[in-house]
Design a protein around this motif. Sequence first.
Motif, PDB file in Angstrom:
ATOM      1  N   LEU A 188      91.746  70.891 -23.206  1.00 19.64           N
ATOM      2  CA  LEU A 188      91.645  70.443 -21.814  1.00 19.64           C
ATOM      3  C   LEU A 188      90.267  69.897 -21.463  1.00 19.64           C
ATOM      4  N   THR A 189      89.226  70.439 -22.075  1.00 18.30           N
ATOM      5  CA  THR A 189      87.875  69.916 -21.806  1.00 18.30           C
ATOM      6  C   THR A 189      87.529  68.743 -22.711  1.00 18.30           C
ATOM      7  N   LYS A 190      88.427  68.440 -23.639  1.00 18.27           N
ATOM      8  CA  LYS A 190      88.193  67.402 -24.644  1.00 18.27           C
ATOM      9  C   LYS A 190      86.964  67.723 -25.494  1.00 18.27           C
ATOM     10  N   ALA A 191      86.728  69.013 -25.670  1.00 17.20           N
ATOM     11  CA  ALA A 191      85.611  69.466 -26.496  1.00 17.20           C
ATOM     12  C   ALA A 191      85.951  69.314 -27.961  1.00 17.20           C
ATOM     13  N   ALA A 216      82.826  75.041  -7.251  1.00 12.20           N
ATOM     14  CA  ALA A 216      81.552  74.648  -7.870  1.00 12.20           C
ATOM     15  C   ALA A 216      81.706  74.479  -9.378  1.00 12.20           C
ATOM     16  N   ASP A 217      82.420  75.400 -10.003  1.00 12.68           N
ATOM     17  CA  ASP A 217      82.647  75.290 -11.447  1.00 12.68           C
ATOM     18  C   ASP A 217      83.514  74.085 -11.775  1.00 12.68           C
ATOM     19  N   ARG A 218      84.537  73.849 -10.964  1.00 10.47           N
ATOM     20  CA  ARG A 218      85.420  72.724 -11.230  1.00 10.47           C
ATOM     21  C   ARG A 218      84.651  71.411 -11.216  1.00 10.47           C
ATOM     22  N   VAL A 219      83.718  71.274 -10.287  1.00 14.63           N
ATOM     23  CA  VAL A 219      82.914  70.052 -10.214  1.00 14.63           C
ATOM     24  C   VAL A 219      82.105  69.890 -11.500  1.00 14.63           C
ATOM     25  N   LYS A 220      81.445  70.960 -11.934  1.00 15.29           N
ATOM     26  CA  LYS A 220      80.615  70.917 -13.149  1.00 15.29           C
ATOM     27  C   LYS A 220      81.484  70.646 -14.387  1.00 15.29           C
ATOM     28  N   VAL A 221      82.622  71.335 -14.476  1.00 17.12           N
ATOM     29  CA  VAL A 221      83.523  71.155 -15.616  1.00 17.12           C
ATOM     30  C   VAL A 221      84.046  69.723 -15.634  1.00 17.12           C
ATOM     31  N   SER A 222      84.451  69.242 -14.487  1.00 17.69           N
ATOM     32  CA  SER A 222      84.995  67.897 -14.374  1.00 17.69           C
ATOM     33  C   SER A 222      84.007  66.834 -14.864  1.00 17.69           C
ATOM     34  N   LYS A 223      82.738  66.995 -14.515  1.00 20.56           N
ATOM     35  CA  LYS A 223      81.719  66.022 -14.921  1.00 20.56           C
ATOM     36  C   LYS A 223      81.508  66.003 -16.435  1.00 20.56           C
ATOM     37  N   ALA A 224      81.742  67.151 -17.076  1.00 20.54           N
ATOM     38  CA  ALA A 224      81.523  67.234 -18.523  1.00 20.54           C
ATOM     39  C   ALA A 224      82.704  66.702 -19.332  1.00 20.54           C
ATOM     40  N   ILE A 225      83.828  66.495 -18.666  1.00 22.24           N
ATOM     41  CA  ILE A 225      85.026  66.039 -19.378  1.00 22.24           C
ATOM     42  C   ILE A 225      85.055  64.515 -19.361  1.00 22.24           C
ATOM     43  N   GLY A 272      89.219  64.046 -15.489  1.00 26.58           N
ATOM     44  CA  GLY A 272      88.402  65.253 -15.538  1.00 26.58           C
ATOM     45  C   GLY A 272      88.672  66.219 -14.403  1.00 26.58           C
ATOM     46  N   ASP A 273      88.876  65.693 -13.187  1.00 24.50           N
ATOM     47  CA  ASP A 273      89.157  66.573 -12.040  1.00 24.50           C
ATOM     48  C   ASP A 273      90.447  67.354 -12.243  1.00 24.50           C
ATOM     49  N   LEU A 274      91.482  66.657 -12.685  1.00 23.23           N
ATOM     50  CA  LEU A 274      92.763  67.326 -12.915  1.00 23.23           C
ATOM     51  C   LEU A 274      92.653  68.338 -14.043  1.00 23.23           C
ATOM     52  N   ARG A 275      92.005  67.955 -15.131  1.00 21.74           N
ATOM     53  CA  ARG A 275      91.837  68.881 -16.259  1.00 21.74           C
ATOM     54  C   ARG A 275      91.064  70.134 -15.832  1.00 21.74           C
ATOM     55  N   PRO A 285      78.510  83.754 -11.636  1.00 20.18           N
ATOM     56  CA  PRO A 285      77.453  82.941 -12.231  1.00 20.18           C
ATOM     57  C   PRO A 285      77.973  81.533 -12.482  1.00 20.18           C
ATOM     58  N   SER A 286      77.143  80.558 -12.189  1.00 24.85           N
ATOM     59  CA  SER A 286      77.553  79.164 -12.359  1.00 24.85           C
ATOM     60  C   SER A 286      77.669  78.801 -13.822  1.00 24.85           C
ATOM     61  N   VAL A 287      78.534  77.846 -14.068  1.00 30.26           N
ATOM     62  CA  VAL A 287      78.624  77.257 -15.393  1.00 30.26           C
ATOM     63  C   VAL A 287      77.380  76.389 -15.540  1.00 30.26           C
ATOM     64  N   THR A 288      76.630  76.618 -16.603  1.00 30.53           N
ATOM     65  CA  THR A 288      75.354  75.916 -16.768  1.00 30.53           C
ATOM     66  C   THR A 288      75.357  74.915 -17.913  1.00 30.53           C
ATOM     67  N   GLY A 289      76.406  74.920 -18.697  1.00 33.19           N
ATOM     68  CA  GLY A 289      76.458  74.015 -19.840  1.00 33.19           C
ATOM     69  C   GLY A 289      76.497  72.556 -19.408  1.00 33.19           C
ATOM     70  N   GLU A 290      76.093  71.705 -20.317  1.00 39.17           N
ATOM     71  CA  GLU A 290      76.097  70.265 -20.051  1.00 39.17           C
ATOM     72  C   GLU A 290      77.224  69.561 -20.783  1.00 39.17           C
ATOM     73  N   THR A 291      77.528  70.046 -21.975  1.00 42.90           N
ATOM     74  CA  THR A 291      78.568  69.393 -22.772  1.00 42.90           C
ATOM     75  C   THR A 291      79.902  70.105 -22.563  1.00 42.90           C
ATOM     76  N   ALA A 292      80.961  69.403 -22.914  1.00 46.42           N
ATOM     77  CA  ALA A 292      82.295  69.991 -22.811  1.00 46.42           C
ATOM     78  C   ALA A 292      82.403  71.255 -23.674  1.00 46.42           C
ATOM     79  N   GLU A 293      81.773  71.223 -24.842  1.00 43.98           N
ATOM     80  CA  GLU A 293      81.816  72.379 -25.736  1.00 43.98           C
ATOM     81  C   GLU A 293      81.119  73.593 -25.119  1.00 43.98           C
ATOM     82  N   GLU A 294      79.930  73.380 -24.559  1.00 45.60           N
ATOM     83  CA  GLU A 294      79.182  74.480 -23.936  1.00 45.60           C
ATOM     84  C   GLU A 294      79.952  75.056 -22.749  1.00 45.60           C
TER      85      GLU A 294
END
Length: 190
Positions: free
Chosen positions: A184-187, A125-134, A139-142, A73-82
Amino acid sequence: MSDSTPRSSRAQQRIDTQERILTAARRLFAEVGYDRTTIRAVAAAAQVDAGLVMHYYRSKEQLFALATRTEMPSVTGETAEEIAEQLLDRLRQSLIDEPIGSLAALRSMLTRPDAAAEVRGNAHADRVKVSKAIPGDDGDLRAAVISAVLIGVVVGRHLVKLDQLADADPEEIVELLRPAVLSLTKADPT
């Protein structure tokens, strides 16, 4: 005397047999890897003739490709915390329920380029989504580090069976990792 149980159609029997073969293949690929899994071993585990395995799957490579295909399942959160919480929830589930298809790919990823590609594809796919939220330029490295850590924990628990990790409570593992994933997500760890 009539039989009250409905008879399976040939189509349903074929589907059941294919699923039994695929389940046996996943288990064997996860347990012993691609190189040590044979068509004969899969057939024996599925209680079918080896020719039937080849009839349905054509080759060991095609059987492996299907056995290791997983839909995460894709990561659907928008914020680093989610996103951090969703990743930790997914990890928790992978520690509780042995993800046999993923484990088959993980066991073979160092010797099979197609298995490594499957692992990378699932993580991409998750890395792209996670990276954008950081926030920030790294963000890509994190996101890649988070992915590597989570994969490592699953491998350590289910495949390597590291002392303490193999028998640890999944909730305890997640709680130990929570500060690292949040960092790592800076949440905001509120």
